[in-house]
Design a protein around this motif. Structure first.
Motif, PDB file in Angstrom:
ATOM      1  N   PRO A  11       6.525  61.220  42.106  1.00  0.00           N
ATOM      2  CA  PRO A  11       6.158  60.364  40.966  1.00  0.00           C
ATOM      3  C   PRO A  11       7.251  59.378  40.598  1.00  0.00           C
ATOM      4  N   LEU A  12       8.524  59.803  40.694  1.00  0.00           N
ATOM      5  CA  LEU A  12       9.629  58.904  40.373  1.00  0.00           C
ATOM      6  C   LEU A  12       9.744  57.780  41.392  1.00  0.00           C
ATOM      7  N   LEU A  13       9.451  58.109  42.646  1.00  0.00           N
ATOM      8  CA  LEU A  13       9.523  57.089  43.688  1.00  0.00           C
ATOM      9  C   LEU A  13       8.402  56.078  43.553  1.00  0.00           C
ATOM     10  N   LEU A  14       7.214  56.570  43.136  1.00  0.00           N
ATOM     11  CA  LEU A  14       6.051  55.688  43.026  1.00  0.00           C
ATOM     12  C   LEU A  14       6.047  54.885  41.737  1.00  0.00           C
ATOM     13  N   ALA A  15       6.713  55.366  40.692  1.00  0.00           N
ATOM     14  CA  ALA A  15       6.648  54.718  39.386  1.00  0.00           C
ATOM     15  C   ALA A  15       7.054  53.251  39.418  1.00  0.00           C
ATOM     16  N   PRO A  16       8.187  52.889  40.080  1.00  0.00           N
ATOM     17  CA  PRO A  16       8.534  51.466  40.105  1.00  0.00           C
ATOM     18  C   PRO A  16       7.480  50.617  40.800  1.00  0.00           C
ATOM     19  N   ARG A  17       6.881  51.157  41.874  1.00  0.00           N
ATOM     20  CA  ARG A  17       5.852  50.408  42.595  1.00  0.00           C
ATOM     21  C   ARG A  17       4.631  50.190  41.718  1.00  0.00           C
ATOM     22  N   MET A  18       4.212  51.250  40.960  1.00  0.00           N
ATOM     23  CA  MET A  18       3.074  51.120  40.072  1.00  0.00           C
ATOM     24  C   MET A  18       3.372  50.144  38.946  1.00  0.00           C
ATOM     25  N   ALA A  19       4.592  50.190  38.431  1.00  0.00           N
ATOM     26  CA  ALA A  19       4.960  49.274  37.355  1.00  0.00           C
ATOM     27  C   ALA A  19       4.921  47.832  37.832  1.00  0.00           C
ATOM     28  N   ARG A  20       5.420  47.604  39.070  1.00  0.00           N
ATOM     29  CA  ARG A  20       5.387  46.235  39.607  1.00  0.00           C
ATOM     30  C   ARG A  20       3.964  45.755  39.763  1.00  0.00           C
ATOM     31  N   ALA A  21       3.058  46.641  40.193  1.00  0.00           N
ATOM     32  CA  ALA A  21       1.656  46.255  40.369  1.00  0.00           C
ATOM     33  C   ALA A  21       1.036  45.878  39.030  1.00  0.00           C
ATOM     34  N   GLN A  22       1.381  46.646  37.987  1.00  0.00           N
ATOM     35  CA  GLN A  22       0.826  46.349  36.676  1.00  0.00           C
ATOM     36  C   GLN A  22       1.436  45.079  36.105  1.00  0.00           C
ATOM     37  N   GLU A  23       2.757  44.857  36.372  1.00  0.00           N
ATOM     38  CA  GLU A  23       3.384  43.633  35.900  1.00  0.00           C
ATOM     39  C   GLU A  23       2.768  42.424  36.587  1.00  0.00           C
ATOM     40  N   ALA A  24       2.248  42.608  37.802  1.00  0.00           N
ATOM     41  CA  ALA A  24       1.688  41.486  38.555  1.00  0.00           C
ATOM     42  C   ALA A  24       0.317  41.083  38.049  1.00  0.00           C
ATOM     43  N   PHE A  25      -0.299  41.933  37.214  1.00  0.00           N
ATOM     44  CA  PHE A  25      -1.620  41.600  36.700  1.00  0.00           C
ATOM     45  C   PHE A  25      -1.509  40.484  35.673  1.00  0.00           C
ATOM     46  N   PRO A  26      -2.405  39.505  35.744  1.00  0.00           N
ATOM     47  CA  PRO A  26      -3.433  39.319  36.775  1.00  0.00           C
ATOM     48  C   PRO A  26      -2.871  38.585  37.989  1.00  0.00           C
ATOM     49  N   ALA A  27      -3.312  39.019  39.153  1.00  0.00           N
ATOM     50  CA  ALA A  27      -2.807  38.448  40.399  1.00  0.00           C
ATOM     51  C   ALA A  27      -3.677  37.318  40.923  1.00  0.00           C
ATOM     52  N   ARG A  28      -4.846  37.127  40.335  1.00  0.00           N
ATOM     53  CA  ARG A  28      -5.785  36.102  40.791  1.00  0.00           C
ATOM     54  C   ARG A  28      -6.768  35.813  39.656  1.00  0.00           C
ATOM     55  N   PRO A  29      -7.650  34.842  39.813  1.00  0.00           N
ATOM     56  CA  PRO A  29      -8.631  34.554  38.759  1.00  0.00           C
ATOM     57  C   PRO A  29      -9.470  35.784  38.405  1.00  0.00           C
ATOM     58  N   ILE A  30      -9.905  35.819  37.169  1.00  0.00           N
ATOM     59  CA  ILE A  30     -10.699  36.934  36.657  1.00  0.00           C
ATOM     60  C   ILE A  30     -12.150  36.487  36.509  1.00  0.00           C
ATOM     61  N   ALA A  31     -13.068  37.276  37.045  1.00  0.00           N
ATOM     62  CA  ALA A  31     -14.502  36.994  36.924  1.00  0.00           C
ATOM     63  C   ALA A  31     -15.076  37.806  35.770  1.00  0.00           C
ATOM     64  N   VAL A  32     -15.853  37.145  34.936  1.00  0.00           N
ATOM     65  CA  VAL A  32     -16.537  37.812  33.829  1.00  0.00           C
ATOM     66  C   VAL A  32     -18.035  37.666  34.053  1.00  0.00           C
ATOM     67  N   TYR A  33     -18.715  38.774  34.341  1.00  0.00           N
ATOM     68  CA  TYR A  33     -20.151  38.727  34.598  1.00  0.00           C
ATOM     69  C   TYR A  33     -20.923  38.698  33.280  1.00  0.00           C
ATOM     70  N   SER A  34     -21.959  37.866  33.257  1.00  0.00           N
ATOM     71  CA  SER A  34     -22.847  37.781  32.104  1.00  0.00           C
ATOM     72  C   SER A  34     -24.281  37.927  32.587  1.00  0.00           C
ATOM     73  N   GLY A  35     -25.071  38.712  31.860  1.00  0.00           N
ATOM     74  CA  GLY A  35     -26.461  38.928  32.245  1.00  0.00           C
ATOM     75  C   GLY A  35     -27.414  37.902  31.676  1.00  0.00           C
ATOM     76  N   TYR A  36     -26.887  36.836  31.084  1.00  0.00           N
ATOM     77  CA  TYR A  36     -27.725  35.836  30.428  1.00  0.00           C
ATOM     78  C   TYR A  36     -27.603  34.489  31.129  1.00  0.00           C
ATOM     79  N   ALA A  37     -28.657  33.689  31.025  1.00  0.00           N
ATOM     80  CA  ALA A  37     -28.698  32.382  31.674  1.00  0.00           C
ATOM     81  C   ALA A  37     -27.738  31.420  30.990  1.00  0.00           C
ATOM     82  N   PRO A  38     -27.291  30.389  31.712  1.00  0.00           N
ATOM     83  CA  PRO A  38     -26.399  29.397  31.112  1.00  0.00           C
ATOM     84  C   PRO A  38     -27.076  28.640  29.978  1.00  0.00           C
ATOM     85  N   GLY A  39     -26.268  28.254  28.995  1.00  0.00           N
ATOM     86  CA  GLY A  39     -26.762  27.364  27.957  1.00  0.00           C
ATOM     87  C   GLY A  39     -27.061  27.998  26.626  1.00  0.00           C
ATOM     88  N   GLY A  40     -27.356  29.299  26.595  1.00  0.00           N
ATOM     89  CA  GLY A  40     -27.666  29.964  25.340  1.00  0.00           C
ATOM     90  C   GLY A  40     -26.401  30.287  24.555  1.00  0.00           C
TER      91      GLY A  40
END
Length: 321
Positions: A11-40
């Motif tokens: 766990p001690l060895l993995l902790a820095p790697r996990m922390a770096r991964a979380q610090e890297a968030f967000p690593a790319r664009p974020i998609a937000v899904y919507s169940g409704y049509a555009p315009g409303g």
């Protein structure tokens, strides 16, 4: 095979790697899904909030409309996405309604399959009637319905829609019998309400406003527990039926299993959006009151409404069209 000391140190060895991964968030664009049509209103609000969140997160936050299956297409796609915070859902009241109304739709257990991030908005309905009805208050409308059981044609934007369930809840709490007339959307229902072919309906405030302003309909009550800023003179139904509170709501969710630090980062960005004074003022003009509420508040709302609507659907024997 690793020895005991290596396993203990893992766990001690993995902790820095996990922390770096979380610090890297967000690593790319974020998609937000919507169940409704555009315009409303739901789509406009989603895009405005997403744009404001993107400024906080430093990457594009893009709304993707995935329409179909009473929002189940978007809900399921989000629930089944990789739980890394890069795919989210603008969930709505349908998450609380679908398990009771259409249990075959997925996700069948939204509270288990999705992780709440925070509230986005709550939107009330106005109970308005055709002026030919001899009622100027909710009390008078209830009295007329009791004297004329089943005679009031009460419209909605469709079976299982929140304004239909608001009607069913109103009838149940008031102890009245009305005739439900479902439409395919609020616009055709409003046309018939203006013409007097139906007598009443719960309708989104912004949709009802023109008819109220030109006197084509008469507003009696607001479905939320508090008054509506756009119609401050109209009292809540709760003034007549204590505890009545029926609204359409929207909240942001992630797939279950998304790491807590990622959820917290998203929650902070969402709060910045819902507390933005300029954004709140702009959306208020469209009848949307942005609501700041954390993950716990959203989880509590989803749990309460799933129980409320599920019980009402069973007791009123409401079936999907």
């Amino acid at each position: 095979m690793p020895d005991r000391r290596t396993l203990l140190a893992l766990p001690l060895l993995l902790a820095p790697r996990m922390a770096r991964a979380q610090e890297a968030f967000p690593a790319r664009p974020i998609a937000v899904y919507s169940g409704y049509a555009p315009g409303g209103v739901t789509d406009v609000t989603s895009r405005a909030v997403a744009e404001r969140m993107s400024r906080e997160l430093g990457v594009p936050v893009v709304v993707e409309n995935r329409v179909g299956g009473a929002t189940a297409v978007a809900n399921t796609a989000a629930a089944q996405a990789r739980p890394d915070g890069h795919t989210l859902l603008m969930g709505t009241s349908s998450l609380a309604i679908n398990p009771g109304l259409q249990p075959n739709l997925t996700p069948r257990e939204p509270m288990r399959e999705l992780a709440p991030i925070g509230m986005v908005f709550r939107s009330a309905f106005v109970l308005h009637i055709h002026p030919s009805l001899p009622a100027t208050t909710t009390v008078e409308l209830i009295a007329w319905c009791r004297a004329n059981p089943g005679r009031l044609n009460f419209g909605s934007s469709g079976t299982g829609a929140v304004n239909h369930l608001s009607l069913a809840l109103f009838a149940q709490r008031a102890g009245i019998e009305v005739t439900h007339v479902p439409y395919r959307g609020g616009a055709p229902a409003l046309i018939d309400l203006r013409a007097g072919r139906i007598g009443a309906m719960f309708q989104a405030v912004l949709e009802a406003l023109p008819a109220l302003q030109d006197g084509a309909t008469r507003g009696l009550a607001i479905s939320a527990a508090v008054r509506e800023p756009l119609l401050p003179e109209i009292p809540p139904v709760a003034d007549t039926l204590p505890g009545f509170d029926a609204v359409f709501w929207q909240g942001l969710f992630a797939p279950a299993g998304t790491p807590a630090p990622v959820l917290a980062r998203l929650g902070t960005a969402l709060r910045a959006a819902t507390e933005d004074a300029d954004l709140r003022a702009r959306l208020a003009q469209q009848g949307v009151a942005l609501t700041t509420g954390d993950a716990a508040a959203l989880a509590d709302l989803l749990a309460r409404e799933t129980a409320l609507w599920g019980r009402l659907i069973r007791e009123a024997d409401i079936k999907p069209d």
